[in-house]
Write a protein that holds these residues in place. Structure first.
Motif, PDB file in Angstrom:
ATOM      1  N   PHE A 116       8.451 -11.854  -0.211  1.00  0.00           N
ATOM      2  CA  PHE A 116       7.066 -11.660  -0.656  1.00  0.00           C
ATOM      3  C   PHE A 116       6.317 -12.983  -0.485  1.00  0.00           C
ATOM      4  N   THR A 117       5.834 -13.212   0.726  1.00  0.00           N
ATOM      5  CA  THR A 117       5.140 -14.447   1.050  1.00  0.00           C
ATOM      6  C   THR A 117       3.776 -14.135   1.653  1.00  0.00           C
ATOM      7  N   PRO A 118       2.823 -15.066   1.577  1.00  0.00           N
ATOM      8  CA  PRO A 118       1.524 -14.836   2.215  1.00  0.00           C
ATOM      9  C   PRO A 118       1.648 -14.524   3.698  1.00  0.00           C
ATOM     10  N   ALA A 119       2.610 -15.164   4.379  1.00  0.00           N
ATOM     11  CA  ALA A 119       2.781 -14.910   5.817  1.00  0.00           C
ATOM     12  C   ALA A 119       3.227 -13.472   6.066  1.00  0.00           C
ATOM     13  N   ALA A 120       4.180 -12.985   5.264  1.00  0.00           N
ATOM     14  CA  ALA A 120       4.655 -11.610   5.419  1.00  0.00           C
ATOM     15  C   ALA A 120       3.540 -10.612   5.101  1.00  0.00           C
ATOM     16  N   LEU A 121       2.745 -10.929   4.103  1.00  0.00           N
ATOM     17  CA  LEU A 121       1.648 -10.037   3.733  1.00  0.00           C
ATOM     18  C   LEU A 121       0.565 -10.033   4.813  1.00  0.00           C
ATOM     19  N   MET A 122       0.331 -11.174   5.439  1.00  0.00           N
ATOM     20  CA  MET A 122      -0.647 -11.225   6.517  1.00  0.00           C
ATOM     21  C   MET A 122      -0.181 -10.435   7.735  1.00  0.00           C
ATOM     22  N   ALA A 123       1.137 -10.381   7.931  1.00  0.00           N
ATOM     23  CA  ALA A 123       1.670  -9.563   9.025  1.00  0.00           C
ATOM     24  C   ALA A 123       1.377  -8.086   8.775  1.00  0.00           C
ATOM     25  N   LEU A 124       1.485  -7.653   7.522  1.00  0.00           N
ATOM     26  CA  LEU A 124       1.154  -6.269   7.171  1.00  0.00           C
ATOM     27  C   LEU A 124      -0.348  -6.029   7.307  1.00  0.00           C
ATOM     28  N   ASP A 125      -1.128  -7.041   6.977  1.00  0.00           N
ATOM     29  CA  ASP A 125      -2.580  -6.928   7.120  1.00  0.00           C
ATOM     30  C   ASP A 125      -2.956  -6.727   8.590  1.00  0.00           C
ATOM     31  N   ALA A 126      -2.303  -7.481   9.465  1.00  0.00           N
ATOM     32  CA  ALA A 126      -2.573  -7.352  10.899  1.00  0.00           C
ATOM     33  C   ALA A 126      -2.106  -6.001  11.428  1.00  0.00           C
ATOM     34  N   LYS A 127      -1.026  -5.468  10.881  1.00  0.00           N
ATOM     35  CA  LYS A 127      -0.459  -4.207  11.345  1.00  0.00           C
ATOM     36  C   LYS A 127      -1.335  -3.011  10.987  1.00  0.00           C
ATOM     37  N   TYR A 128      -1.887  -3.020   9.760  1.00  0.00           N
ATOM     38  CA  TYR A 128      -2.612  -1.839   9.278  1.00  0.00           C
ATOM     39  C   TYR A 128      -4.123  -2.060   9.120  1.00  0.00           C
ATOM     40  N   ASN A 129      -4.556  -3.319   9.029  1.00  0.00           N
ATOM     41  CA  ASN A 129      -5.954  -3.638   8.755  1.00  0.00           C
ATOM     42  C   ASN A 129      -6.486  -2.797   7.577  1.00  0.00           C
ATOM     43  N   PRO A 130      -5.849  -2.899   6.422  1.00  0.00           N
ATOM     44  CA  PRO A 130      -6.224  -2.049   5.293  1.00  0.00           C
ATOM     45  C   PRO A 130      -7.572  -2.432   4.691  1.00  0.00           C
ATOM     46  N   GLU A 131      -8.208  -1.461   4.088  1.00  0.00           N
ATOM     47  CA  GLU A 131      -9.449  -1.727   3.367  1.00  0.00           C
ATOM     48  C   GLU A 131      -9.143  -2.280   1.981  1.00  0.00           C
ATOM     49  N   ARG A 132      -8.000  -1.886   1.445  1.00  0.00           N
ATOM     50  CA  ARG A 132      -7.579  -2.363   0.128  1.00  0.00           C
ATOM     51  C   ARG A 132      -6.064  -2.322   0.049  1.00  0.00           C
ATOM     52  N   ILE A 133      -5.514  -3.037  -0.915  1.00  0.00           N
ATOM     53  CA  ILE A 133      -4.065  -3.153  -1.049  1.00  0.00           C
ATOM     54  C   ILE A 133      -3.672  -2.864  -2.494  1.00  0.00           C
ATOM     55  N   LEU A 134      -2.621  -2.056  -2.660  1.00  0.00           N
ATOM     56  CA  LEU A 134      -2.046  -1.766  -3.971  1.00  0.00           C
ATOM     57  C   LEU A 134      -0.627  -2.335  -3.989  1.00  0.00           C
ATOM     58  N   ILE A 135      -0.323  -3.163  -4.978  1.00  0.00           N
ATOM     59  CA  ILE A 135       0.989  -3.802  -5.050  1.00  0.00           C
ATOM     60  C   ILE A 135       1.718  -3.376  -6.317  1.00  0.00           C
ATOM     61  N   GLU A 136       2.904  -2.797  -6.125  1.00  0.00           N
ATOM     62  CA  GLU A 136       3.808  -2.506  -7.242  1.00  0.00           C
ATOM     63  C   GLU A 136       4.768  -3.679  -7.372  1.00  0.00           C
ATOM     64  N   TRP A 137       4.556  -4.500  -8.357  1.00  0.00           N
ATOM     65  CA  TRP A 137       5.377  -5.693  -8.538  1.00  0.00           C
ATOM     66  C   TRP A 137       6.695  -5.342  -9.210  1.00  0.00           C
ATOM     67  N   ASN A 138       7.756  -5.987  -8.779  1.00  0.00           N
ATOM     68  CA  ASN A 138       9.074  -5.786  -9.382  1.00  0.00           C
ATOM     69  C   ASN A 138       9.121  -6.503 -10.726  1.00  0.00           C
ATOM     70  N   GLY A 139       9.383  -5.755 -11.785  1.00  0.00           N
ATOM     71  CA  GLY A 139       9.371  -6.331 -13.126  1.00  0.00           C
ATOM     72  C   GLY A 139      10.409  -7.408 -13.366  1.00  0.00           C
ATOM     73  N   MET A 140      11.446  -7.461 -12.536  1.00  0.00           N
ATOM     74  CA  MET A 140      12.477  -8.478 -12.695  1.00  0.00           C
ATOM     75  C   MET A 140      12.155  -9.742 -11.898  1.00  0.00           C
ATOM     76  N   TRP A 141      11.020  -9.770 -11.214  1.00  0.00           N
ATOM     77  CA  TRP A 141      10.583 -10.963 -10.499  1.00  0.00           C
ATOM     78  C   TRP A 141       9.601 -11.738 -11.371  1.00  0.00           C
ATOM     79  N   ASP A 142       9.705 -13.040 -11.333  1.00  0.00           N
ATOM     80  CA  ASP A 142       8.822 -13.903 -12.115  1.00  0.00           C
ATOM     81  C   ASP A 142       7.411 -13.847 -11.522  1.00  0.00           C
ATOM     82  N   PHE A 143       6.457 -13.357 -12.308  1.00  0.00           N
ATOM     83  CA  PHE A 143       5.095 -13.197 -11.792  1.00  0.00           C
ATOM     84  C   PHE A 143       4.421 -14.534 -11.502  1.00  0.00           C
ATOM     85  N   ARG A 144       4.949 -15.620 -12.022  1.00  0.00           N
ATOM     86  CA  ARG A 144       4.383 -16.928 -11.708  1.00  0.00           C
ATOM     87  C   ARG A 144       4.557 -17.280 -10.235  1.00  0.00           C
TER      88      ARG A 144
END
Length: 252
Positions: A71-99
């Motif tokens: 879960f990195t900005p680079a990986a997310l930008m790759a998804l942005d380039a792939k789909y060119n979404p108008e908006r993004i919904l993220i289901e965060w894993n509760g066992m990951w540190d949100f910081r």
């Protein structure tokens, strides 16, 4: 798409707390419809999924990210380039540190939500490590949805509400059971005796009192409050030579 930042909706919560159910319900609502692509990023897989019929009808696509390292900005930008979404919904894993939550600069958090299963809340809240993760989930959230409140007595729900408010006093908190929203507006069973003068506070009760004085200031007018605290003034003499008061710690 324009050069403006893309809106991101983030939902926090531990596994099986109702994150996917909330997103699938929201995606299907008329007020949430859009002509562009909606990208859902799921960071964990629960028992509830996104139906293909719903996804097709709402122009929704889904991608899974299985580890925090991915879960990195680079990986997310790759998804942005792939789909060119108008908006993004993220289901965060509760066992990951949100910081450690990071998104690309061209994305912007539009809303942050948290779901909590009332039946498992005590287990997470009373465990030190899990409580720390829970606190990070809700510290900056706008809305906390406590669901599955069936069979839990009113007094217990009130205590849940106060514990959550102690961590994030600005969040809106909604309690729901199978019949809909549960009313906790009359939650006045405080963990200290408000009829006493002075009112004695202990530990976390200070945070509950601090929130309650904003909700019910008339209850505390003219009352004295007693609690253990520390006041440290180590820099006054160094920064302001004219300040003559001794540097000390007061306890009351």
């Amino acid at each position: 798409m324009s050069s403006e930042q893309k809106p991101v909706y983030v939902i926090n919560g531990f596994l099986e707390s109702g994150k996917t159910s909330f997103f699938t319900y929201t995606i299907g609502q008329p007020y949430f419809q859009t002509k562009g692509v909606t990208l859902v990023i799921a960071c964990e897989e629960g028992t509830v999924g996104y139906g293909p019929k719903l996804m097709k009808a709402t122009h929704t696509v889904k991608e899974d990210i299985e580890s925090l390292d991915e879960f990195t900005p680079a990986a997310l930008m790759a998804l942005d380039a792939k789909y060119n979404p108008e908006r993004i919904l993220i289901e965060w894993n509760g066992m990951w540190d949100f910081r450690k939550f990071r998104i690309p600069k061209k994305w912007m958090i539009e809303q942050e939500l948290t779901t909590i299963d009332a039946s498992t809340f005590p287990m997470y809240f009373q465990n030190g490590d899990l409580k720390s993760l829970l606190a990070e989930q809700i510290r900056g959230t706008e809305l906390i949805m406590v669901n599955r409140c069936d069979g839990i007595d009113h007094k217990t729900l009130i205590s849940y509400k106060r514990n959550l408010k102690a961590i994030n006093p600005n969040a809106e908190i909604i309690f729901e059971d199978k019949d809909g929203e549960v009313d906790t507006a009359e939650a006045e069973d405080l963990p200290y005796d408000i009829s006493r003068d002075p009112i004695e506070l202990d530990g976390i009760n200070y945070a509950i009192w601090f929130q309650d004085i904003f909700d019910h200031p008339d209850w505390y007018e003219g009352k004295n409050i007693r609690f253990l605290s520390s006041v440290i003034k180590p820099l006054l003499r160094e920064r302001y030579p004219c300040f003559r008061q001794r540097c000390k710690v007061r306890r009351s």
